[in-house]
Design a protein around this motif. Sequence first.
Motif, PDB file in Angstrom:
ATOM      1  N   UNK A 228      47.734   3.096   2.464  1.00 49.67           N
ATOM      2  CA  UNK A 228      46.887   4.271   2.265  1.00 49.67           C
ATOM      3  C   UNK A 228      47.608   5.544   2.692  1.00 49.67           C
ATOM      4  N   UNK A 229      47.180   6.640   2.101  1.00 51.61           N
ATOM      5  CA  UNK A 229      47.570   7.980   2.535  1.00 51.61           C
ATOM      6  C   UNK A 229      46.265   8.699   2.834  1.00 51.61           C
ATOM      7  N   UNK A 230      46.159   9.277   4.030  1.00 49.27           N
ATOM      8  CA  UNK A 230      44.941   9.958   4.462  1.00 49.27           C
ATOM      9  C   UNK A 230      45.244  11.445   4.594  1.00 49.27           C
ATOM     10  N   UNK A 231      44.421  12.264   3.934  1.00 53.33           N
ATOM     11  CA  UNK A 231      44.554  13.713   4.076  1.00 53.33           C
ATOM     12  C   UNK A 231      43.580  14.176   5.144  1.00 53.33           C
ATOM     13  N   UNK A 232      44.111  14.839   6.183  1.00 52.62           N
ATOM     14  CA  UNK A 232      43.293  15.321   7.283  1.00 52.62           C
ATOM     15  C   UNK A 232      42.684  16.673   6.939  1.00 52.62           C
ATOM     16  N   UNK A 233      41.748  17.127   7.779  1.00 53.41           N
ATOM     17  CA  UNK A 233      41.029  18.384   7.524  1.00 53.41           C
ATOM     18  C   UNK A 233      41.963  19.581   7.391  1.00 53.41           C
ATOM     19  N   UNK A 234      43.077  19.559   8.116  1.00 49.54           N
ATOM     20  CA  UNK A 234      44.001  20.698   8.076  1.00 49.54           C
ATOM     21  C   UNK A 234      44.996  20.618   6.921  1.00 49.54           C
ATOM     22  N   UNK A 235      44.846  19.594   6.074  1.00 45.01           N
ATOM     23  CA  UNK A 235      45.692  19.450   4.898  1.00 45.01           C
ATOM     24  C   UNK A 235      46.925  18.583   5.105  1.00 45.01           C
ATOM     25  N   UNK A 236      47.225  18.210   6.344  1.00 44.48           N
ATOM     26  CA  UNK A 236      48.356  17.312   6.577  1.00 44.48           C
ATOM     27  C   UNK A 236      47.991  15.903   6.131  1.00 44.48           C
ATOM     28  N   UNK A 237      48.992  15.102   5.862  1.00 44.06           N
ATOM     29  CA  UNK A 237      48.740  13.726   5.448  1.00 44.06           C
ATOM     30  C   UNK A 237      49.440  12.768   6.398  1.00 44.06           C
TER      31      UNK A 237
END
Length: 69
Positions: free
Chosen positions: A27-36
């Motif tokens: 998986x790749x998760x995108x965090x709230x600040x846009x980082x992955x």
Amino acid sequence: MPNGPSDPARRHLTMPKEGPLLAQGPVVVELEDGTTVASDRFCVALCMCRRSATFPWCDTSHRNRPREH
């Protein structure tokens, strides 16, 4: 991307009543600040309570105290 009930899902997610969200990896998760962040594990546990020291990955911190609503 699946559009209807007959289309195959791209990822299988298990949403428990309590605890982490389980996702088939990788998986790749995108965090709230846009980082992955990425994991190549066959199954990952994603923290839903935000108590994890390794957020977004679950470290079972949710077991230490009752869930807040």
